[in-house]
Scaffold this motif. Structure first.
Motif, PDB file in Angstrom:
ATOM      1  N   GLN A   1       2.990  12.045   1.337  1.00 33.05           N
ATOM      2  CA  GLN A   1       1.586  11.733   1.007  1.00 33.05           C
ATOM      3  C   GLN A   1       1.290  10.269   1.306  1.00 33.05           C
ATOM      4  O   GLN A   1       0.242   9.940   1.874  1.00 33.05           O
ATOM      5  CB  GLN A   1       1.309  12.010  -0.473  1.00 33.05           C
ATOM      6  CG  GLN A   1       1.492  13.448  -0.904  1.00 33.05           C
ATOM      7  CD  GLN A   1       0.569  14.378  -0.150  1.00 33.05           C
ATOM      8  OE1 GLN A   1      -0.590  14.067   0.079  1.00 33.05           O
ATOM      9  NE2 GLN A   1       1.100  15.515   0.281  1.00 33.05           N
ATOM     10  N   SER A   2       2.216   9.402   0.925  1.00 29.35           N
ATOM     11  CA  SER A   2       2.027   7.967   1.121  1.00 29.35           C
ATOM     12  C   SER A   2       1.938   7.651   2.617  1.00 29.35           C
ATOM     13  O   SER A   2       1.041   6.926   3.057  1.00 29.35           O
ATOM     14  CB  SER A   2       3.191   7.213   0.475  1.00 29.35           C
ATOM     15  OG  SER A   2       3.195   5.870   0.909  1.00 29.35           O
TER      16      SER A   2
ATOM     17  N   PRO B   1       0.826  -1.215   0.000  1.00 29.42           N
ATOM     18  CA  PRO B   1       0.000   0.000   0.000  1.00 29.42           C
ATOM     19  C   PRO B   1       0.861   1.267   0.000  1.00 29.42           C
ATOM     20  O   PRO B   1       0.575   2.219  -0.736  1.00 29.42           O
ATOM     21  CB  PRO B   1      -0.806  -0.121   1.299  1.00 29.42           C
ATOM     22  CG  PRO B   1      -0.835  -1.586   1.611  1.00 29.42           C
ATOM     23  CD  PRO B   1       0.466  -2.129   1.109  1.00 29.42           C
ATOM     24  N   ALA B   2       1.925   1.277   0.789  1.00 29.98           N
ATOM     25  CA  ALA B   2       2.797   2.458   0.850  1.00 29.98           C
ATOM     26  C   ALA B   2       3.497   2.667  -0.493  1.00 29.98           C
ATOM     27  O   ALA B   2       3.595   3.798  -0.985  1.00 29.98           O
ATOM     28  CB  ALA B   2       3.822   2.296   1.963  1.00 29.98           C
TER      29      ALA B   2
ATOM     30  N   ARG C   1       1.652   6.609  -6.860  1.00 30.15           N
ATOM     31  CA  ARG C   1       0.474   7.379  -7.281  1.00 30.15           C
ATOM     32  C   ARG C   1       0.684   8.878  -7.108  1.00 30.15           C
ATOM     33  O   ARG C   1       0.150   9.672  -7.869  1.00 30.15           O
ATOM     34  CB  ARG C   1      -0.736   6.929  -6.444  1.00 30.15           C
ATOM     35  CG  ARG C   1      -2.090   7.251  -7.060  1.00 30.15           C
ATOM     36  CD  ARG C   1      -3.276   6.967  -6.128  1.00 30.15           C
ATOM     37  NE  ARG C   1      -3.220   5.715  -5.384  1.00 30.15           N
ATOM     38  CZ  ARG C   1      -3.466   4.514  -5.902  1.00 30.15           C
ATOM     39  NH1 ARG C   1      -3.823   4.397  -7.150  1.00 30.15           N
ATOM     40  NH2 ARG C   1      -3.399   3.439  -5.140  1.00 30.15           N
ATOM     41  N   HIS C   2       1.470   9.287  -6.102  1.00 24.75           N
ATOM     42  CA  HIS C   2       1.612  10.709  -5.807  1.00 24.75           C
ATOM     43  C   HIS C   2       2.826  11.371  -6.450  1.00 24.75           C
ATOM     44  O   HIS C   2       3.099  12.543  -6.184  1.00 24.75           O
ATOM     45  CB  HIS C   2       1.617  10.927  -4.287  1.00 24.75           C
ATOM     46  CG  HIS C   2       0.246  10.786  -3.695  1.00 24.75           C
ATOM     47  ND1 HIS C   2      -0.261   9.575  -3.269  1.00 24.75           N
ATOM     48  CD2 HIS C   2      -0.746  11.694  -3.527  1.00 24.75           C
ATOM     49  CE1 HIS C   2      -1.495   9.749  -2.839  1.00 24.75           C
ATOM     50  NE2 HIS C   2      -1.820  11.018  -2.983  1.00 24.75           N
TER      51      HIS C   2
ATOM     52  N   ALA D   1       5.942  12.721  -2.386  1.00 24.49           N
ATOM     53  CA  ALA D   1       5.193  11.462  -2.555  1.00 24.49           C
ATOM     54  C   ALA D   1       5.350  10.576  -1.312  1.00 24.49           C
ATOM     55  O   ALA D   1       4.411   9.872  -0.924  1.00 24.49           O
ATOM     56  CB  ALA D   1       5.646  10.733  -3.812  1.00 24.49           C
TER      57      ALA D   1
ATOM     58  N   LEU E   1      -1.373   8.647   4.133  1.00 19.78           N
ATOM     59  CA  LEU E   1      -2.501   7.787   3.794  1.00 19.78           C
ATOM     60  C   LEU E   1      -2.382   6.400   4.426  1.00 19.78           C
ATOM     61  O   LEU E   1      -3.373   5.804   4.825  1.00 19.78           O
ATOM     62  CB  LEU E   1      -2.590   7.638   2.260  1.00 19.78           C
ATOM     63  CG  LEU E   1      -3.109   8.884   1.557  1.00 19.78           C
ATOM     64  CD1 LEU E   1      -2.759   8.867   0.083  1.00 19.78           C
ATOM     65  CD2 LEU E   1      -4.628   8.982   1.727  1.00 19.78           C
ATOM     66  N   VAL E   2      -1.156   5.878   4.456  1.00 21.52           N
ATOM     67  CA  VAL E   2      -0.959   4.492   4.925  1.00 21.52           C
ATOM     68  C   VAL E   2      -0.537   4.456   6.395  1.00 21.52           C
ATOM     69  O   VAL E   2      -0.646   3.424   7.050  1.00 21.52           O
ATOM     70  CB  VAL E   2       0.059   3.773   3.998  1.00 21.52           C
ATOM     71  CG1 VAL E   2       0.238   2.330   4.393  1.00 21.52           C
ATOM     72  CG2 VAL E   2      -0.385   3.871   2.543  1.00 21.52           C
TER      73      VAL E   2
ATOM     74  N   PHE F   1       2.468   1.688  -3.481  1.00 20.61           N
ATOM     75  CA  PHE F   1       1.501   2.143  -4.490  1.00 20.61           C
ATOM     76  C   PHE F   1       1.135   3.615  -4.281  1.00 20.61           C
ATOM     77  O   PHE F   1       1.013   4.378  -5.247  1.00 20.61           O
ATOM     78  CB  PHE F   1       0.237   1.261  -4.467  1.00 20.61           C
ATOM     79  CG  PHE F   1       0.347   0.024  -5.332  1.00 20.61           C
ATOM     80  CD1 PHE F   1       1.556  -0.627  -5.504  1.00 20.61           C
ATOM     81  CD2 PHE F   1      -0.778  -0.478  -5.987  1.00 20.61           C
ATOM     82  CE1 PHE F   1       1.662  -1.771  -6.299  1.00 20.61           C
ATOM     83  CE2 PHE F   1      -0.694  -1.611  -6.795  1.00 20.61           C
ATOM     84  CZ  PHE F   1       0.527  -2.261  -6.949  1.00 20.61           C
ATOM     85  N   GLU F   2       0.931   4.039  -3.022  1.00 17.29           N
ATOM     86  CA  GLU F   2       0.588   5.458  -2.775  1.00 17.29           C
ATOM     87  C   GLU F   2       1.752   6.366  -3.149  1.00 17.29           C
ATOM     88  O   GLU F   2       1.558   7.453  -3.684  1.00 17.29           O
ATOM     89  CB  GLU F   2       0.172   5.687  -1.315  1.00 17.29           C
ATOM     90  CG  GLU F   2      -1.181   5.080  -0.942  1.00 17.29           C
ATOM     91  CD  GLU F   2      -2.291   5.424  -1.939  1.00 17.29           C
ATOM     92  OE1 GLU F   2      -2.340   6.561  -2.448  1.00 17.29           O
ATOM     93  OE2 GLU F   2      -3.120   4.525  -2.215  1.00 17.29           O
TER      94      GLU F   2
END
Ligand code: PLP
Length: 423
Positions: free
Chosen positions: A413-414, A340-341, A347-348, A410, A417-418, A343-344
């Motif tokens: 941000q990651s 998850p980290a 993504r950012h 990034a 979120l995570v 991918f985030e």
């Protein structure tokens, strides 16, 4: 075209611009023309006969004789120009051969040397395509293929010494994506003691031709995916094999003529134009990457940064210092927080693109576990250090401060979120 011009003994950055191209054969053009013809006209039927006798190996060229071109599956002017001009930038090489992809270069080299009943030793992890080639084609031909984990010099030496009918040692160093290095010189010295001596092939895509010179360490063949740093702009597929043994040249060349996987004239022309800047680009990319990698080391979102100047194993440090001029532009980072980290983070990103491949002007980022290495078994991933949180980065020529800012943003941000940072 096959004309050795320029100053004898010139340095590589001079020779790459001056040798192997005669403007008179391109109506005076300062840069080579593109010769798209599929076939070439003979002056006389005797000349045609002689050309076929030479290409088939039934007769040998006289000193100074330039064999006539026949048909573009065997050879064409743009391949000859590219092949002449790339030799000076690979220290120790005497000939080169252009292919329509890195995979074509690897496959053709292996099939030129290996016969059913032979065996081969190779380092793992290998590029995914090469690994599949071994399992799906080479092994099925009745060739025994024995893997050795990259960086384990003693095990590689043991495998070379104890594998019966050994014909090929295939080394990929640094290994993708964690940059683990294999001692090329030690493997070559071990191979040199055997009779018959196995052919040592090095996939030099990650650090060559600017920073690692396998021929000077004793390798027989240096192989490239020229799609990467040699091409440098993510706009063509190509492969190159370089060597010094004329017998190997003949065998690989005859296979290429059979398979029809020579690089096409337009691609040869594009790749040839990129050669004089390979070293300039790679130096800038390496400098950028070193600054980014060393700046990311203490980020709380990152568990580990994989980069040659950040090795902590003394043996890896020794190999790097003995066989690499500069650390190169490939980085891998392992994030806390797993997939998850990762991918985030991807993504950012606003500047770096999420794409596989490497070596281009633009920075590319990918998640090996779900893309380039998704075909690997759990065991293969464990050996290769490919965890769910691992992200691979190919650094380009942008300003490193912009890249670092993009990565830092990034990462923040990651983590937001995570919720994954080191405690
Ligand atoms: C990309 C790559 C290859 C395959 O090259 P293609 O040009 O894609 O066929 C082989 N080895 C390494 C190390 C690579 O990165």
């Amino acid at each position: 075209m096959a004309h050795q011009r320029g100053i004898p003994g010139a340095h590589p950055s001079t020779a790459v611009l001056t040798r192997g191209f005669d403007p008179r054969l391109s109506v005076g053009s300062a840069r080579p023309a593109v010769f798209r013809s599929s076939t070439y006209v003979f002056a006389t039927p005797e000349a045609a006969e002689r050309a076929f006798n030479l290409v088939s190996g039934r007769e040998q060229a006289e000193p100074g004789e330039v064999p006539d071109l026949i048909y573009s599956r065997f050879n064409h002017p743009n391949a000859e120009i590219l092949e002449d001009q790339i030799v000076p930038i690979e220290e120790g090489s005497e000939w080169a051969m252009a292919f329509n992809s890195g995979m074509a270069a690897i496959m053709t080299s292996l099939l030129a040397v290996l016969q059913p009943g032979d065996s081969m030793v190779y380092t793992v992890p290998l590029y995914g395509g090469t690994q599949n080639l071994i399992h799906e084609l080479i092994e099925k031909l009745g060739i025994v293929c024995r893997p050795v984990v990259a960086g384990h010099s003693a095990q590689l030496e043991e495998a070379i010494n104890t594998t019966p009918n050994l014909k090929v040692v295939l080394i990929e160093s640094p290994a993708n994506p964690t940059m683990v290095m294999t001692d090329i010189k030690r493997a070559c010295l071990t191979a040199a003691h055997l009779n018959p001596k196995p052919c040592v092939m090095v996939d030099n895509t990650f650090l060559g031709p600017a920073f690692q010179h396998p021929m000077t360490l004793g390798a027989d063949l240096v192989i490239y995916s020229a799609t990467k740093y040699l091409g440098g702009f993510s706009d063509l597929l190509a492969g190159v094999v370089l060597g010094s043994d004329p017998e190997l040249n003949k065998r690989i060349r005859s296979r290429r003529g059979l398979f029809g996987n020579i690089l096409q004239p337009d691609e040869c022309w594009i790749l040839d134009g990129r050669l004089p800047t390979v070293s300039l680009r790679m130096n800038r990319q390496s400098k950028n990457a070193q600054r980014v990698a060393e700046s990311l080391v203490n980020r709380p979102e990152i568990r580990k940064v994989y980069y040659p100047t950040l090795f902590d194993d003394p043996e890896q440090i020794r190999i790097r210092l003995s066989q690499c001029d500069y650390p190169g532009a490939m980085i891998a980072i392992e994030l806390h927080g797993g997939k998850p980290a990762a991918f985030e983070f991807i993504r950012h990103l606003r500047l770096a693109h999420n794409a596989v491949s490497l070596g281009g002007m633009e920075t590319l980022v990918c998640h090996p576990g779900s893309t380039t290495h998704s075909g690997c078994s759990l065991e293969e991933r464990r050996i290769a250090g490919i965890t769910d949180g691992l992200v691979r980065i190919s650094i380009g020529v942008e300003d490193w401060r912009d890249l670092l800012g993009d990565f830092e943003n990034a990462l923040e941000q990651s983590a937001k979120l995570v919720g994954s940072v080191a405690r």
